[in-house]
Scaffold this motif. Structure first.
Motif, PDB file in Angstrom:
ATOM      1  N   VAL A  98      29.973  33.591  32.653  1.00 49.26           N
ATOM      2  CA  VAL A  98      30.768  34.765  33.009  1.00 49.26           C
ATOM      3  C   VAL A  98      32.188  34.541  32.480  1.00 49.26           C
ATOM      4  O   VAL A  98      32.846  33.558  32.835  1.00 49.26           O
ATOM      5  N   SER A 100      35.898  35.951  32.230  1.00 44.93           N
ATOM      6  CA  SER A 100      36.934  36.864  32.705  1.00 44.93           C
ATOM      7  C   SER A 100      38.010  36.943  31.636  1.00 44.93           C
ATOM      8  O   SER A 100      38.584  35.927  31.248  1.00 44.93           O
ATOM      9  N   GLU A 129      33.820  40.169  31.907  1.00 45.18           N
ATOM     10  CA  GLU A 129      34.443  40.985  32.950  1.00 45.18           C
ATOM     11  C   GLU A 129      35.917  41.156  32.597  1.00 45.18           C
ATOM     12  O   GLU A 129      36.662  40.177  32.555  1.00 45.18           O
ATOM     13  N   GLU A 141      34.105  32.653  40.766  1.00 43.74           N
ATOM     14  CA  GLU A 141      34.172  34.076  40.439  1.00 43.74           C
ATOM     15  C   GLU A 141      33.906  34.332  38.960  1.00 43.74           C
ATOM     16  O   GLU A 141      33.525  35.431  38.580  1.00 43.74           O
ATOM     17  N   ALA A 142      34.116  33.325  38.128  1.00 46.29           N
ATOM     18  CA  ALA A 142      33.788  33.394  36.699  1.00 46.29           C
ATOM     19  C   ALA A 142      33.628  31.966  36.209  1.00 46.29           C
ATOM     20  O   ALA A 142      34.047  31.008  36.874  1.00 46.29           O
ATOM     21  N   SER A 143      32.993  31.818  35.054  1.00 45.12           N
ATOM     22  CA  SER A 143      32.815  30.478  34.484  1.00 45.12           C
ATOM     23  C   SER A 143      34.068  30.020  33.754  1.00 45.12           C
ATOM     24  O   SER A 143      34.492  28.871  33.871  1.00 45.12           O
ATOM     25  N   ALA A 145      37.968  31.766  31.836  1.00 43.94           N
ATOM     26  CA  ALA A 145      38.853  32.933  31.817  1.00 43.94           C
ATOM     27  C   ALA A 145      39.805  32.840  30.626  1.00 43.94           C
ATOM     28  O   ALA A 145      40.115  31.748  30.143  1.00 43.94           O
TER      29      ALA A 145
END
Length: 298
Positions: A98, A100, A129, A141-143, A145
């Motif tokens: 994921v 961000s 995202e 919340e994310a891998s 960013a």
């Protein structure tokens, strides 16, 4: 004869500890694990008794790991990540990454290129995202960013991608309509997208031109929208060269001057220190650093 292995701590207590350390709260850990807060407190007390020392400092609002707790958190986090990856492989599922990202990076860098990463790593599922707030990477919340800043975020590793910089761009048609544009002061005749942006004054000042920002006007607030306005012929925009390379190469936009003004912040890839060796994170990091290696703004 094999030497006896060191005994493992109670695994339910380890799960409770990891969640509480990551979330900074026994009650939030209880919600995540579908347990009562009393049960989480009991499991952590059991672990502390086995360790012979406190693993948390209890505060009026939440908890903070002690030095021993931080050391255990790092090891436990890596171990649980390995278990999750192994379990995903047993179940036949690939890894999920994921990402961000701020809107400009997602639109200009990831959008045109991420398919190349997916082809090279078919076992990694990616999800982008777009988010301008700082997601909690340590909470999962994310891998990874993409952040803009100075590269220092506690608990996170940060790899420099490129300096935050900008230069004027406009369409060939606008260049012809307001031309000839051979000196920076010639841009004063051209409509400017987000003319009140202080970055315009910084660019003109660096180019040796006096410019008074216009106070009216509409602010689009993101390079994604500003470049769309420029492509529509509404004016010249300021854009980070790394974002503009494709549009310049195609001839959609023209960079009339080599003058590039650098900001005091940069664009970074960040991820939790504890997950540096995660295969999906490592693969994405290596790929992205190679992609941006030739950007002029690095």
């Amino acid at each position: 004869m094999d030497k006896a292995k060191s005994p493992l701590p109670p695994l339910p207590a380890v799960r409770a500890f990891e969640a509480a350390a990551r979330l900074g709260s026994f009650s939030r850990a209880a919600e995540e694990l579908a347990m009562t807060q009393a049960a989480v407190s009991y499991q952590i007390k059991l672990l502390e008794d086995r360790a012979g020392q406190p693993l948390f400092r209890r505060l009026p609002r939440g908890v903070v790991p002690t030095a021993a707790g931080k050391a255990l958190q790092l090891q436990v986090g890596e171990a649980l990540d390995m278990v999750r990856r192994g379990w995903a492989e047993v179940r036949g599922g690939g890894q999920e990454l994921v990402i961000s990202a701020i809107a400009s990076f997602a639109a200009f860098i990831l959008g045109p290129r991420l398919g190349l990463f997916q082809v090279a790593h078919p076992g990694i599922t990616t999800r982008v995202e777009v988010n301008h707030r700082y997601v909690d990477l340590e909470a999962g919340e994310a891998s990874v960013a993409i952040r803009v800043g100075h590269g220092s975020w506690p608990g996170l590793a940060a790899d420099l991608l490129f300096r935050s910089s900008y230069t004027p761009l406009l369409t060939p048609a606008l260049m012809e309509a307001y031309g000839p544009i051979t000196q920076p002061e010639d841009l004063l005749r051209v409509p400017l997208v987000d003319a009140g942006d202080p970055a315009w004054e910084m660019w003109f000042r660096a180019a040796g031109v006096d410019y008074v920002p216009q106070a009216d006007l509409h602010s689009l607030g993101t390079q994604v929208l500003e470049v769309q306005a420029a492509l529509a012929g509404h004016g010249a925009c300021l854009l980070t060269p790394a974002y503009a390379s494709g549009m310049i190469a195609s001839g959609a936009l023209v960079q009339p001057f080599d003058q590039v003004t650098e900001d005091d912040i940069s664009v970074w890839l960040v991820y939790p220190e504890a997950r540096r060796a995660d295969p999906a994170v490592a693969a994405f990091r290596n790929w992205l650093l190679a992609e941006v290696a030739d950007f002029d703004s690095t």
